[in-house]
Design a protein around this motif. Structure first.
Motif: not given
Length: 211
Positions: A199, A202-203, A205-207, A209-210
């Motif tokens: 988790s 994944t978080r 990677q999301e940050v 990308m943002e």
């Protein structure tokens, strides 16, 4: 594998003992996946030549951590890491505490064990071939590590309480022995940590990308 006319890494094995399946190559490592004769499960032989640049070295540990996270099997890491865990291992140059801490964090989080392997002194063994002689040895059950940071993580208390409560009695009403309950609790905590780790990655990677 080499870049240019000099330098590089080479991995060799006896096909009568080790059956190669897949190979991954990078500037700083070669990973050979296969199976040892008379052993079950996949094994990943990771031959490493660590870069000198600190940021490249940190990136290497992140790459290997990600690879080990998403592949199942046994991992054997060897080669020239170009990093030292302790200051008394370093001679003739400046010891980097930050690099040592990064490497220690990588090895601890990956569950790696620094095996007491007999070898020549570094003066004589640097840049010479490494030969593995594999024999089946039972070192007993692996140790379970509990990090203080887990105690403050969301969900940890609930996992411990719910798992322990569910093991209060067996089906026939007899009390379950403490070592059996602890073994089950260890398994539950390990599974919880794997879920949290995935988790968090994944978080992250999301940050990224943002950004």
């Amino acid at each position: 594998m080499a870049r240019g006319r000099s330098g590089g890494i080479i991995s060799m094995w006896d096909p009568n003992s080790f059956m190669k399946d897949t190979i991954w190559c990078d500037d700083s490592f070669i990973i050979v996946k296969g199976k040892w004769k008379n052993f079950t499960g996949d094994c990943f032989m990771i031959n490493i030549y660590g870069p000198q640049d600190p940021s490249a070295k940190a990136n290497l540990w992140n790459k290997l951590a990600d690879f080990m996270q998403y592949h199942n099997g046994k991992f054997i890491l060897f080669g020239d890491m170009n990093v030292f865990r302790r200051e008394n291992e370093r001679f003739g140059s400046i010891f980097s505490h930050s690099e040592a801490n990064q490497f220690k964090s990588f090895s601890d989080n990956s569950g790696l064990i620094d095996l007491p392997i007999g070898a020549l002194e570094r003066l004589w063994s640097d840049h010479t071939p490494i030969l593995f002689n594999v024999s089946k040895v039972d070192f007993g059950p692996s140790h379970f590590k509990l990090y203080n940071s887990w105690l403050y993580s969301d969900g940890f208390d609930e996992v411990v309480k719910s798992t322990w409560s569910s093991l209060g009695n067996s089906n026939n009403g007899n009390m379950i022995r403490s070592h059996v309950k602890l073994r089950s609790l260890k398994t539950a905590i390990k599974q919880w940590y794997i879920t949290v780790k995935i988790s968090n990655r994944t978080r992250k990677q999301e940050v990224m990308m943002e950004i």
